[in-house]
Design an enzyme around this catalytic site. Structure first.
Site, mmCIF file in Angstrom:
data_model
loop_
_atom_site.group_PDB
_atom_site.id
_atom_site.type_symbol
_atom_site.label_atom_id
_atom_site.label_comp_id
_atom_site.label_asym_id
_atom_site.label_seq_id
_atom_site.Cartn_x
_atom_site.Cartn_y
_atom_site.Cartn_z
ATOM 1 N N ASN A 12 1.079 -1.445 0.121
ATOM 2 C CA ASN A 12 -0.415 -0.073 -0.120
ATOM 3 C C ASN A 12 0.549 1.354 -0.377
ATOM 4 O O ASN A 12 1.850 1.407 0.969
ATOM 5 C CB ASN A 12 -0.824 -0.101 1.142
ATOM 6 C CG ASN A 12 -2.201 1.675 1.413
ATOM 7 O OD1 ASN A 12 -1.467 2.838 0.781
ATOM 8 N ND2 ASN A 12 -3.055 1.389 1.568
ATOM 9 N N ASN A 14 -0.076 4.382 -0.068
ATOM 10 C CA ASN A 14 -0.540 5.881 0.344
ATOM 11 C C ASN A 14 -0.016 7.168 -0.153
ATOM 12 O O ASN A 14 0.854 7.358 -0.216
ATOM 13 C CB ASN A 14 0.357 5.985 1.941
ATOM 14 C CG ASN A 14 -1.129 6.618 2.253
ATOM 15 O OD1 ASN A 14 -1.886 7.451 2.446
ATOM 16 N ND2 ASN A 14 -0.021 7.240 3.970
ATOM 17 N N ASP A 158 -3.819 -4.962 0.295
ATOM 18 C CA ASP A 158 -4.656 -4.656 2.164
ATOM 19 C C ASP A 158 -6.215 -4.451 2.188
ATOM 20 O O ASP A 158 -6.528 -4.052 1.443
ATOM 21 C CB ASP A 158 -4.302 -2.408 1.887
ATOM 22 C CG ASP A 158 -4.895 -2.289 3.203
ATOM 23 O OD1 ASP A 158 -5.243 -2.815 4.093
ATOM 24 O OD2 ASP A 158 -4.420 -0.787 3.115
ATOM 25 N N ASN A 160 -7.313 -4.376 4.962
ATOM 26 C CA ASN A 160 -7.760 -3.735 6.287
ATOM 27 C C ASN A 160 -8.599 -4.619 6.847
ATOM 28 O O ASN A 160 -9.732 -4.245 8.006
ATOM 29 C CB ASN A 160 -8.316 -2.723 5.350
ATOM 30 C CG ASN A 160 -7.750 -1.714 5.255
ATOM 31 O OD1 ASN A 160 -7.500 -0.982 6.210
ATOM 32 N ND2 ASN A 160 -7.940 -0.709 3.905
ATOM 33 N N HIS A 258 2.221 1.852 5.338
ATOM 34 C CA HIS A 258 2.491 0.421 5.340
ATOM 35 C C HIS A 258 4.348 -0.288 4.836
ATOM 36 O O HIS A 258 5.123 0.790 4.101
ATOM 37 C CB HIS A 258 1.948 -0.216 4.220
ATOM 38 C CG HIS A 258 0.422 0.075 4.589
ATOM 39 N ND1 HIS A 258 -0.075 -1.162 4.285
ATOM 40 C CD2 HIS A 258 -0.152 1.338 4.603
ATOM 41 C CE1 HIS A 258 -2.254 -0.504 4.698
ATOM 42 N NE2 HIS A 258 -1.902 0.777 4.645
#
Length: 269
Positions: A12, A14, A158, A160, A258
């Site tokens: 991930n 971001n 991801d 989550n 991450h």
């Protein structure tokens, strides 16, 4: 046929532009050298994707951008040209958010392989988003069944969700928080126990304190107060090709909140 294990890395980002500014491309080229790279949270529209972002790590990429600028988005970079690509998984609510890229391969020996980069919704911002996450899990479960019926699957991304107590440092304090809710954990158990998928990293590595995401608050990363929410989920046949000892969470450099997760598979290319 290639007898050398092939590496799949998931991260991930971001924000792909942010990660690029922190040197992720050089790390991929010089250190990780994956054959496939699954990325999430591009936070970029197609018009934002400069040529160097489309070929991250020297790999060719395919992307699913969110309709909303600066939000979500996933990519799948590959060294081996797929036989087919799929952008989105057919659920309009979530396809608008840019959450799914699939590369499909017909391999020697008859193996049909779907390699997926996916980004599951977070429910931490509001109850409304948590309900959207539950809707996603319900529709995506059906998609996982369909994928498995068509052949072997490696889904990276991801999710989550931290599945078990071992998968986050402060589990007692997060029992009522999104990402560790009983319903979310039960969904993960159902995918693994009933649908027959394998949590490949955990199958290879039973050790505690193995995390892939850390809050930006309170020196969480420095203290390793993290969560394991980035996964390789695979069907049993291809999961059995994962190379023990190859699983690696890279934390020496920081490209995102991450960490990259890599696993090598003895795939018959």
């Amino acid at each position: 046929m290639n007898s050398t294990p092939l590496r799949i890395t998931t991260l991930n980002l971001n924000g792909i532009r942010s990660a690029a500014s922190k040197g992720v491309d050089a790390w991929l080229r010089e250190h990780a050298r994956p054959d496939w790279l699954c990325v999430q949270e591009l936070k970029a529209l197609d018009t934002d994707m400069k040529p160097e972002l489309r070929t991250l790590g020297g790999l060719q990429g395919a992307f699913h951008h969110a309709e909303k600028a600066g939000y979500s988005g996933v990519g799948l970079y590959f060294r081996h040209e797929p036989d087919a690509l799929r952008i989105g998984f057919g659920a309009s609510e979530f396809d608008a958010e840019g959450r799914y890229v699939e590369a499909r391969y017909r391999l020697p020996g008859g193996m049909q392989l779907a390699l997926v980069s996916a980004y599951f919704p977070s429910g931490s911002s509001s109850e409304e988003r948590q309900q959207a996450k539950f809707r996603f899990l319900a529709v995506f479960e059906e998609h996982l069944k369909e994928l498995k019926a068509q052949g072997e699957v490696i889904l990276c991304g991801d999710v989550n969700i931290a599945h078990k107590e071992i998968d986050l440092k402060n589990w007692k304090g997060n029992l009522k928080n999104s990402g560790f809710l009983p319903e979310e954990r039960a969904w993960m158990s159902h995918v693994l126990d009933d649908l027959g998928y394998v949590d490949v990293f955990r199958a290879l590595n039973p050790n505690p304190d193995q995390y892939t995401w850390w809050s930006n608050r309170g020196q969480a990363r420095a203290k390793n107060v993290g969560w394991r929410i980035d996964y390789h989920l695979a069907t049993p046949g291809v999961a059995a090709l994962a190379q023990r000892g190859s699983e690696a969470i890279y934390t020496a450099e920081r490209f995102s909140d991450h960490a990259p997760l890599s696993i090598d598979y003895a795939l018959p290319f």
